[in-house]
Design a protein around this motif. Structure first.
Motif: not given
Length: 140
Positions: A18-19, A23-26, A88-89, A101-102
């Motif tokens: 899921l890395t 990172l894509r979401r951020i 976001l988390s 959220t993540i």
């Protein structure tokens, strides 16, 4: 208000592949990845990072979880990035994290009583500077 924050993609996030999604979401929110590295956390780094929890009964489990596989550490930059990445988390426990959220979309309870929640993000400017120094050897 341009800031830097530290994120750690925890062993469950790396193990589950899921890395890139995290990172894509951020990045999709317009924040910059300023530095990034993959590593295996040492007990010394974790004791410094989680200094306020070292003497608590749950710390041994946290340490075992965080050393169970590689993590990805990243310095993220942008306006109000600390607040934004924490939003976001999502909530600490994946079951309580809101959809979108993540943790709400990608996390789950694995039924073993342990909280594996994919991502850490700094909770303030002081902790961001301290945590960046732990994982990257310099302050923000």
């Amino acid at each position: 208000m341009t800031q830097q924050t530290l994120i750690l993609i925890k062993p469950d996030g790396v193990q589950r592949g899921l890395t890139g999604e995290i990172l894509r979401r951020i990045e999709a929110k317009g924040y910059r990845i300023e530095q990034m590295r993959m590593l295996t956390a040492t007990p010394e780094q974790l004791a410094e990072h989680y200094h306020e929890h070292v003497d608590k009964p749950f710390y041994a489990g946290v340490c075992a979880y965080m050393t169970s596989g590689p993590i990805v550490a990243a310095v993220i930059g942008g306006d109000r990035v600390i607040e934004a990445v924490r939003t976001l988390s999502g909530a600490t426990h994946p079951i309580e994290a809101a959809p979108g959220t993540i943790r709400g979309d990608l996390g789950r309870d694995w039924g073993d009583g342990e909280i594996r929640n994919l991502i850490h993000s700094s909770d303030g400017e002081g902790s961001a500077a301290r945590e960046i120094a732990i994982w990257f050897g310099h302050s923000a």
